[in-house]
Scaffold this motif. Structure first.
Motif, PDB file in Angstrom:
ATOM      1  N   THR A  49       8.316   4.203   3.979  1.00  0.00           N
ATOM      2  CA  THR A  49       6.932   4.216   4.449  1.00  0.00           C
ATOM      3  C   THR A  49       6.118   5.209   3.639  1.00  0.00           C
ATOM      4  O   THR A  49       4.969   4.938   3.271  1.00  0.00           O
ATOM      5  N   ASN A  52       5.390   3.574   0.358  1.00  0.00           N
ATOM      6  CA  ASN A  52       4.299   2.601   0.500  1.00  0.00           C
ATOM      7  C   ASN A  52       2.951   3.304   0.600  1.00  0.00           C
ATOM      8  O   ASN A  52       1.964   2.845   0.023  1.00  0.00           O
ATOM      9  N   ARG A  56      -0.333   2.871  -1.907  1.00  0.00           N
ATOM     10  CA  ARG A  56      -1.686   2.559  -1.417  1.00  0.00           C
ATOM     11  C   ARG A  56      -2.694   3.616  -1.867  1.00  0.00           C
ATOM     12  O   ARG A  56      -3.807   3.297  -2.273  1.00  0.00           O
ATOM     13  N   CYS A  75      -1.085   2.690   6.853  1.00  0.00           N
ATOM     14  CA  CYS A  75       0.324   2.405   7.097  1.00  0.00           C
ATOM     15  C   CYS A  75       0.765   3.130   8.370  1.00  0.00           C
ATOM     16  O   CYS A  75       0.057   3.980   8.895  1.00  0.00           O
TER      17      CYS A  75
END
Length: 104
Positions: A49, A52, A56, A75
């Motif tokens: 996470t 990610n 982003r 997220c």
């Protein structure tokens, strides 16, 4: 942009410190293995996470967007990752120094 391994090592070094979500509530976190456990939540934020979130952030910054709040990360766990990333210099302050935690 830093790699996820660099950021994870940085997060490990700051585990146990107090940070504040946008509503001003304090929190701290611990890291166990590949998971970040925030004391205000029952679920963990995984290293994937965090990876990610970094992608982003990198994409938005490359497009010229400022990361002005957790919604810009978009997220799971962003309300906790945003203040940590901001304080650790992973996300950069807007040029005028003003923070807007409630930006879309």
């Amino acid at each position: 942009m830093q790699t996820v391994q660099d950021v994870w090592a940085l997060l490990q070094g700051h585990a146990g410190e107090t940070f504040y979500i946008s509503k001003g509530l304090p929190f701290c976190y611990q890291i166990r293995g590949g998971e970040l456990f925030v004391d205000r939540r029952s679920k963990s934020i995984t290293i994937s996470t965090v990876a990610n979130a970094l992608v982003r952030i990198q994409e938005r910054e490359a497009a010229g967007e400022l990361i002005t709040g957790p919604k810009k990360i978009g997220c799971y766990g962003a309300s906790y990752l945003y203040p940590v990333f901001l304080q650790l210099g992973i996300i950069h302050l807007p040029p005028d120094g003003q923070l807007n935690f409630y930006s879309l």
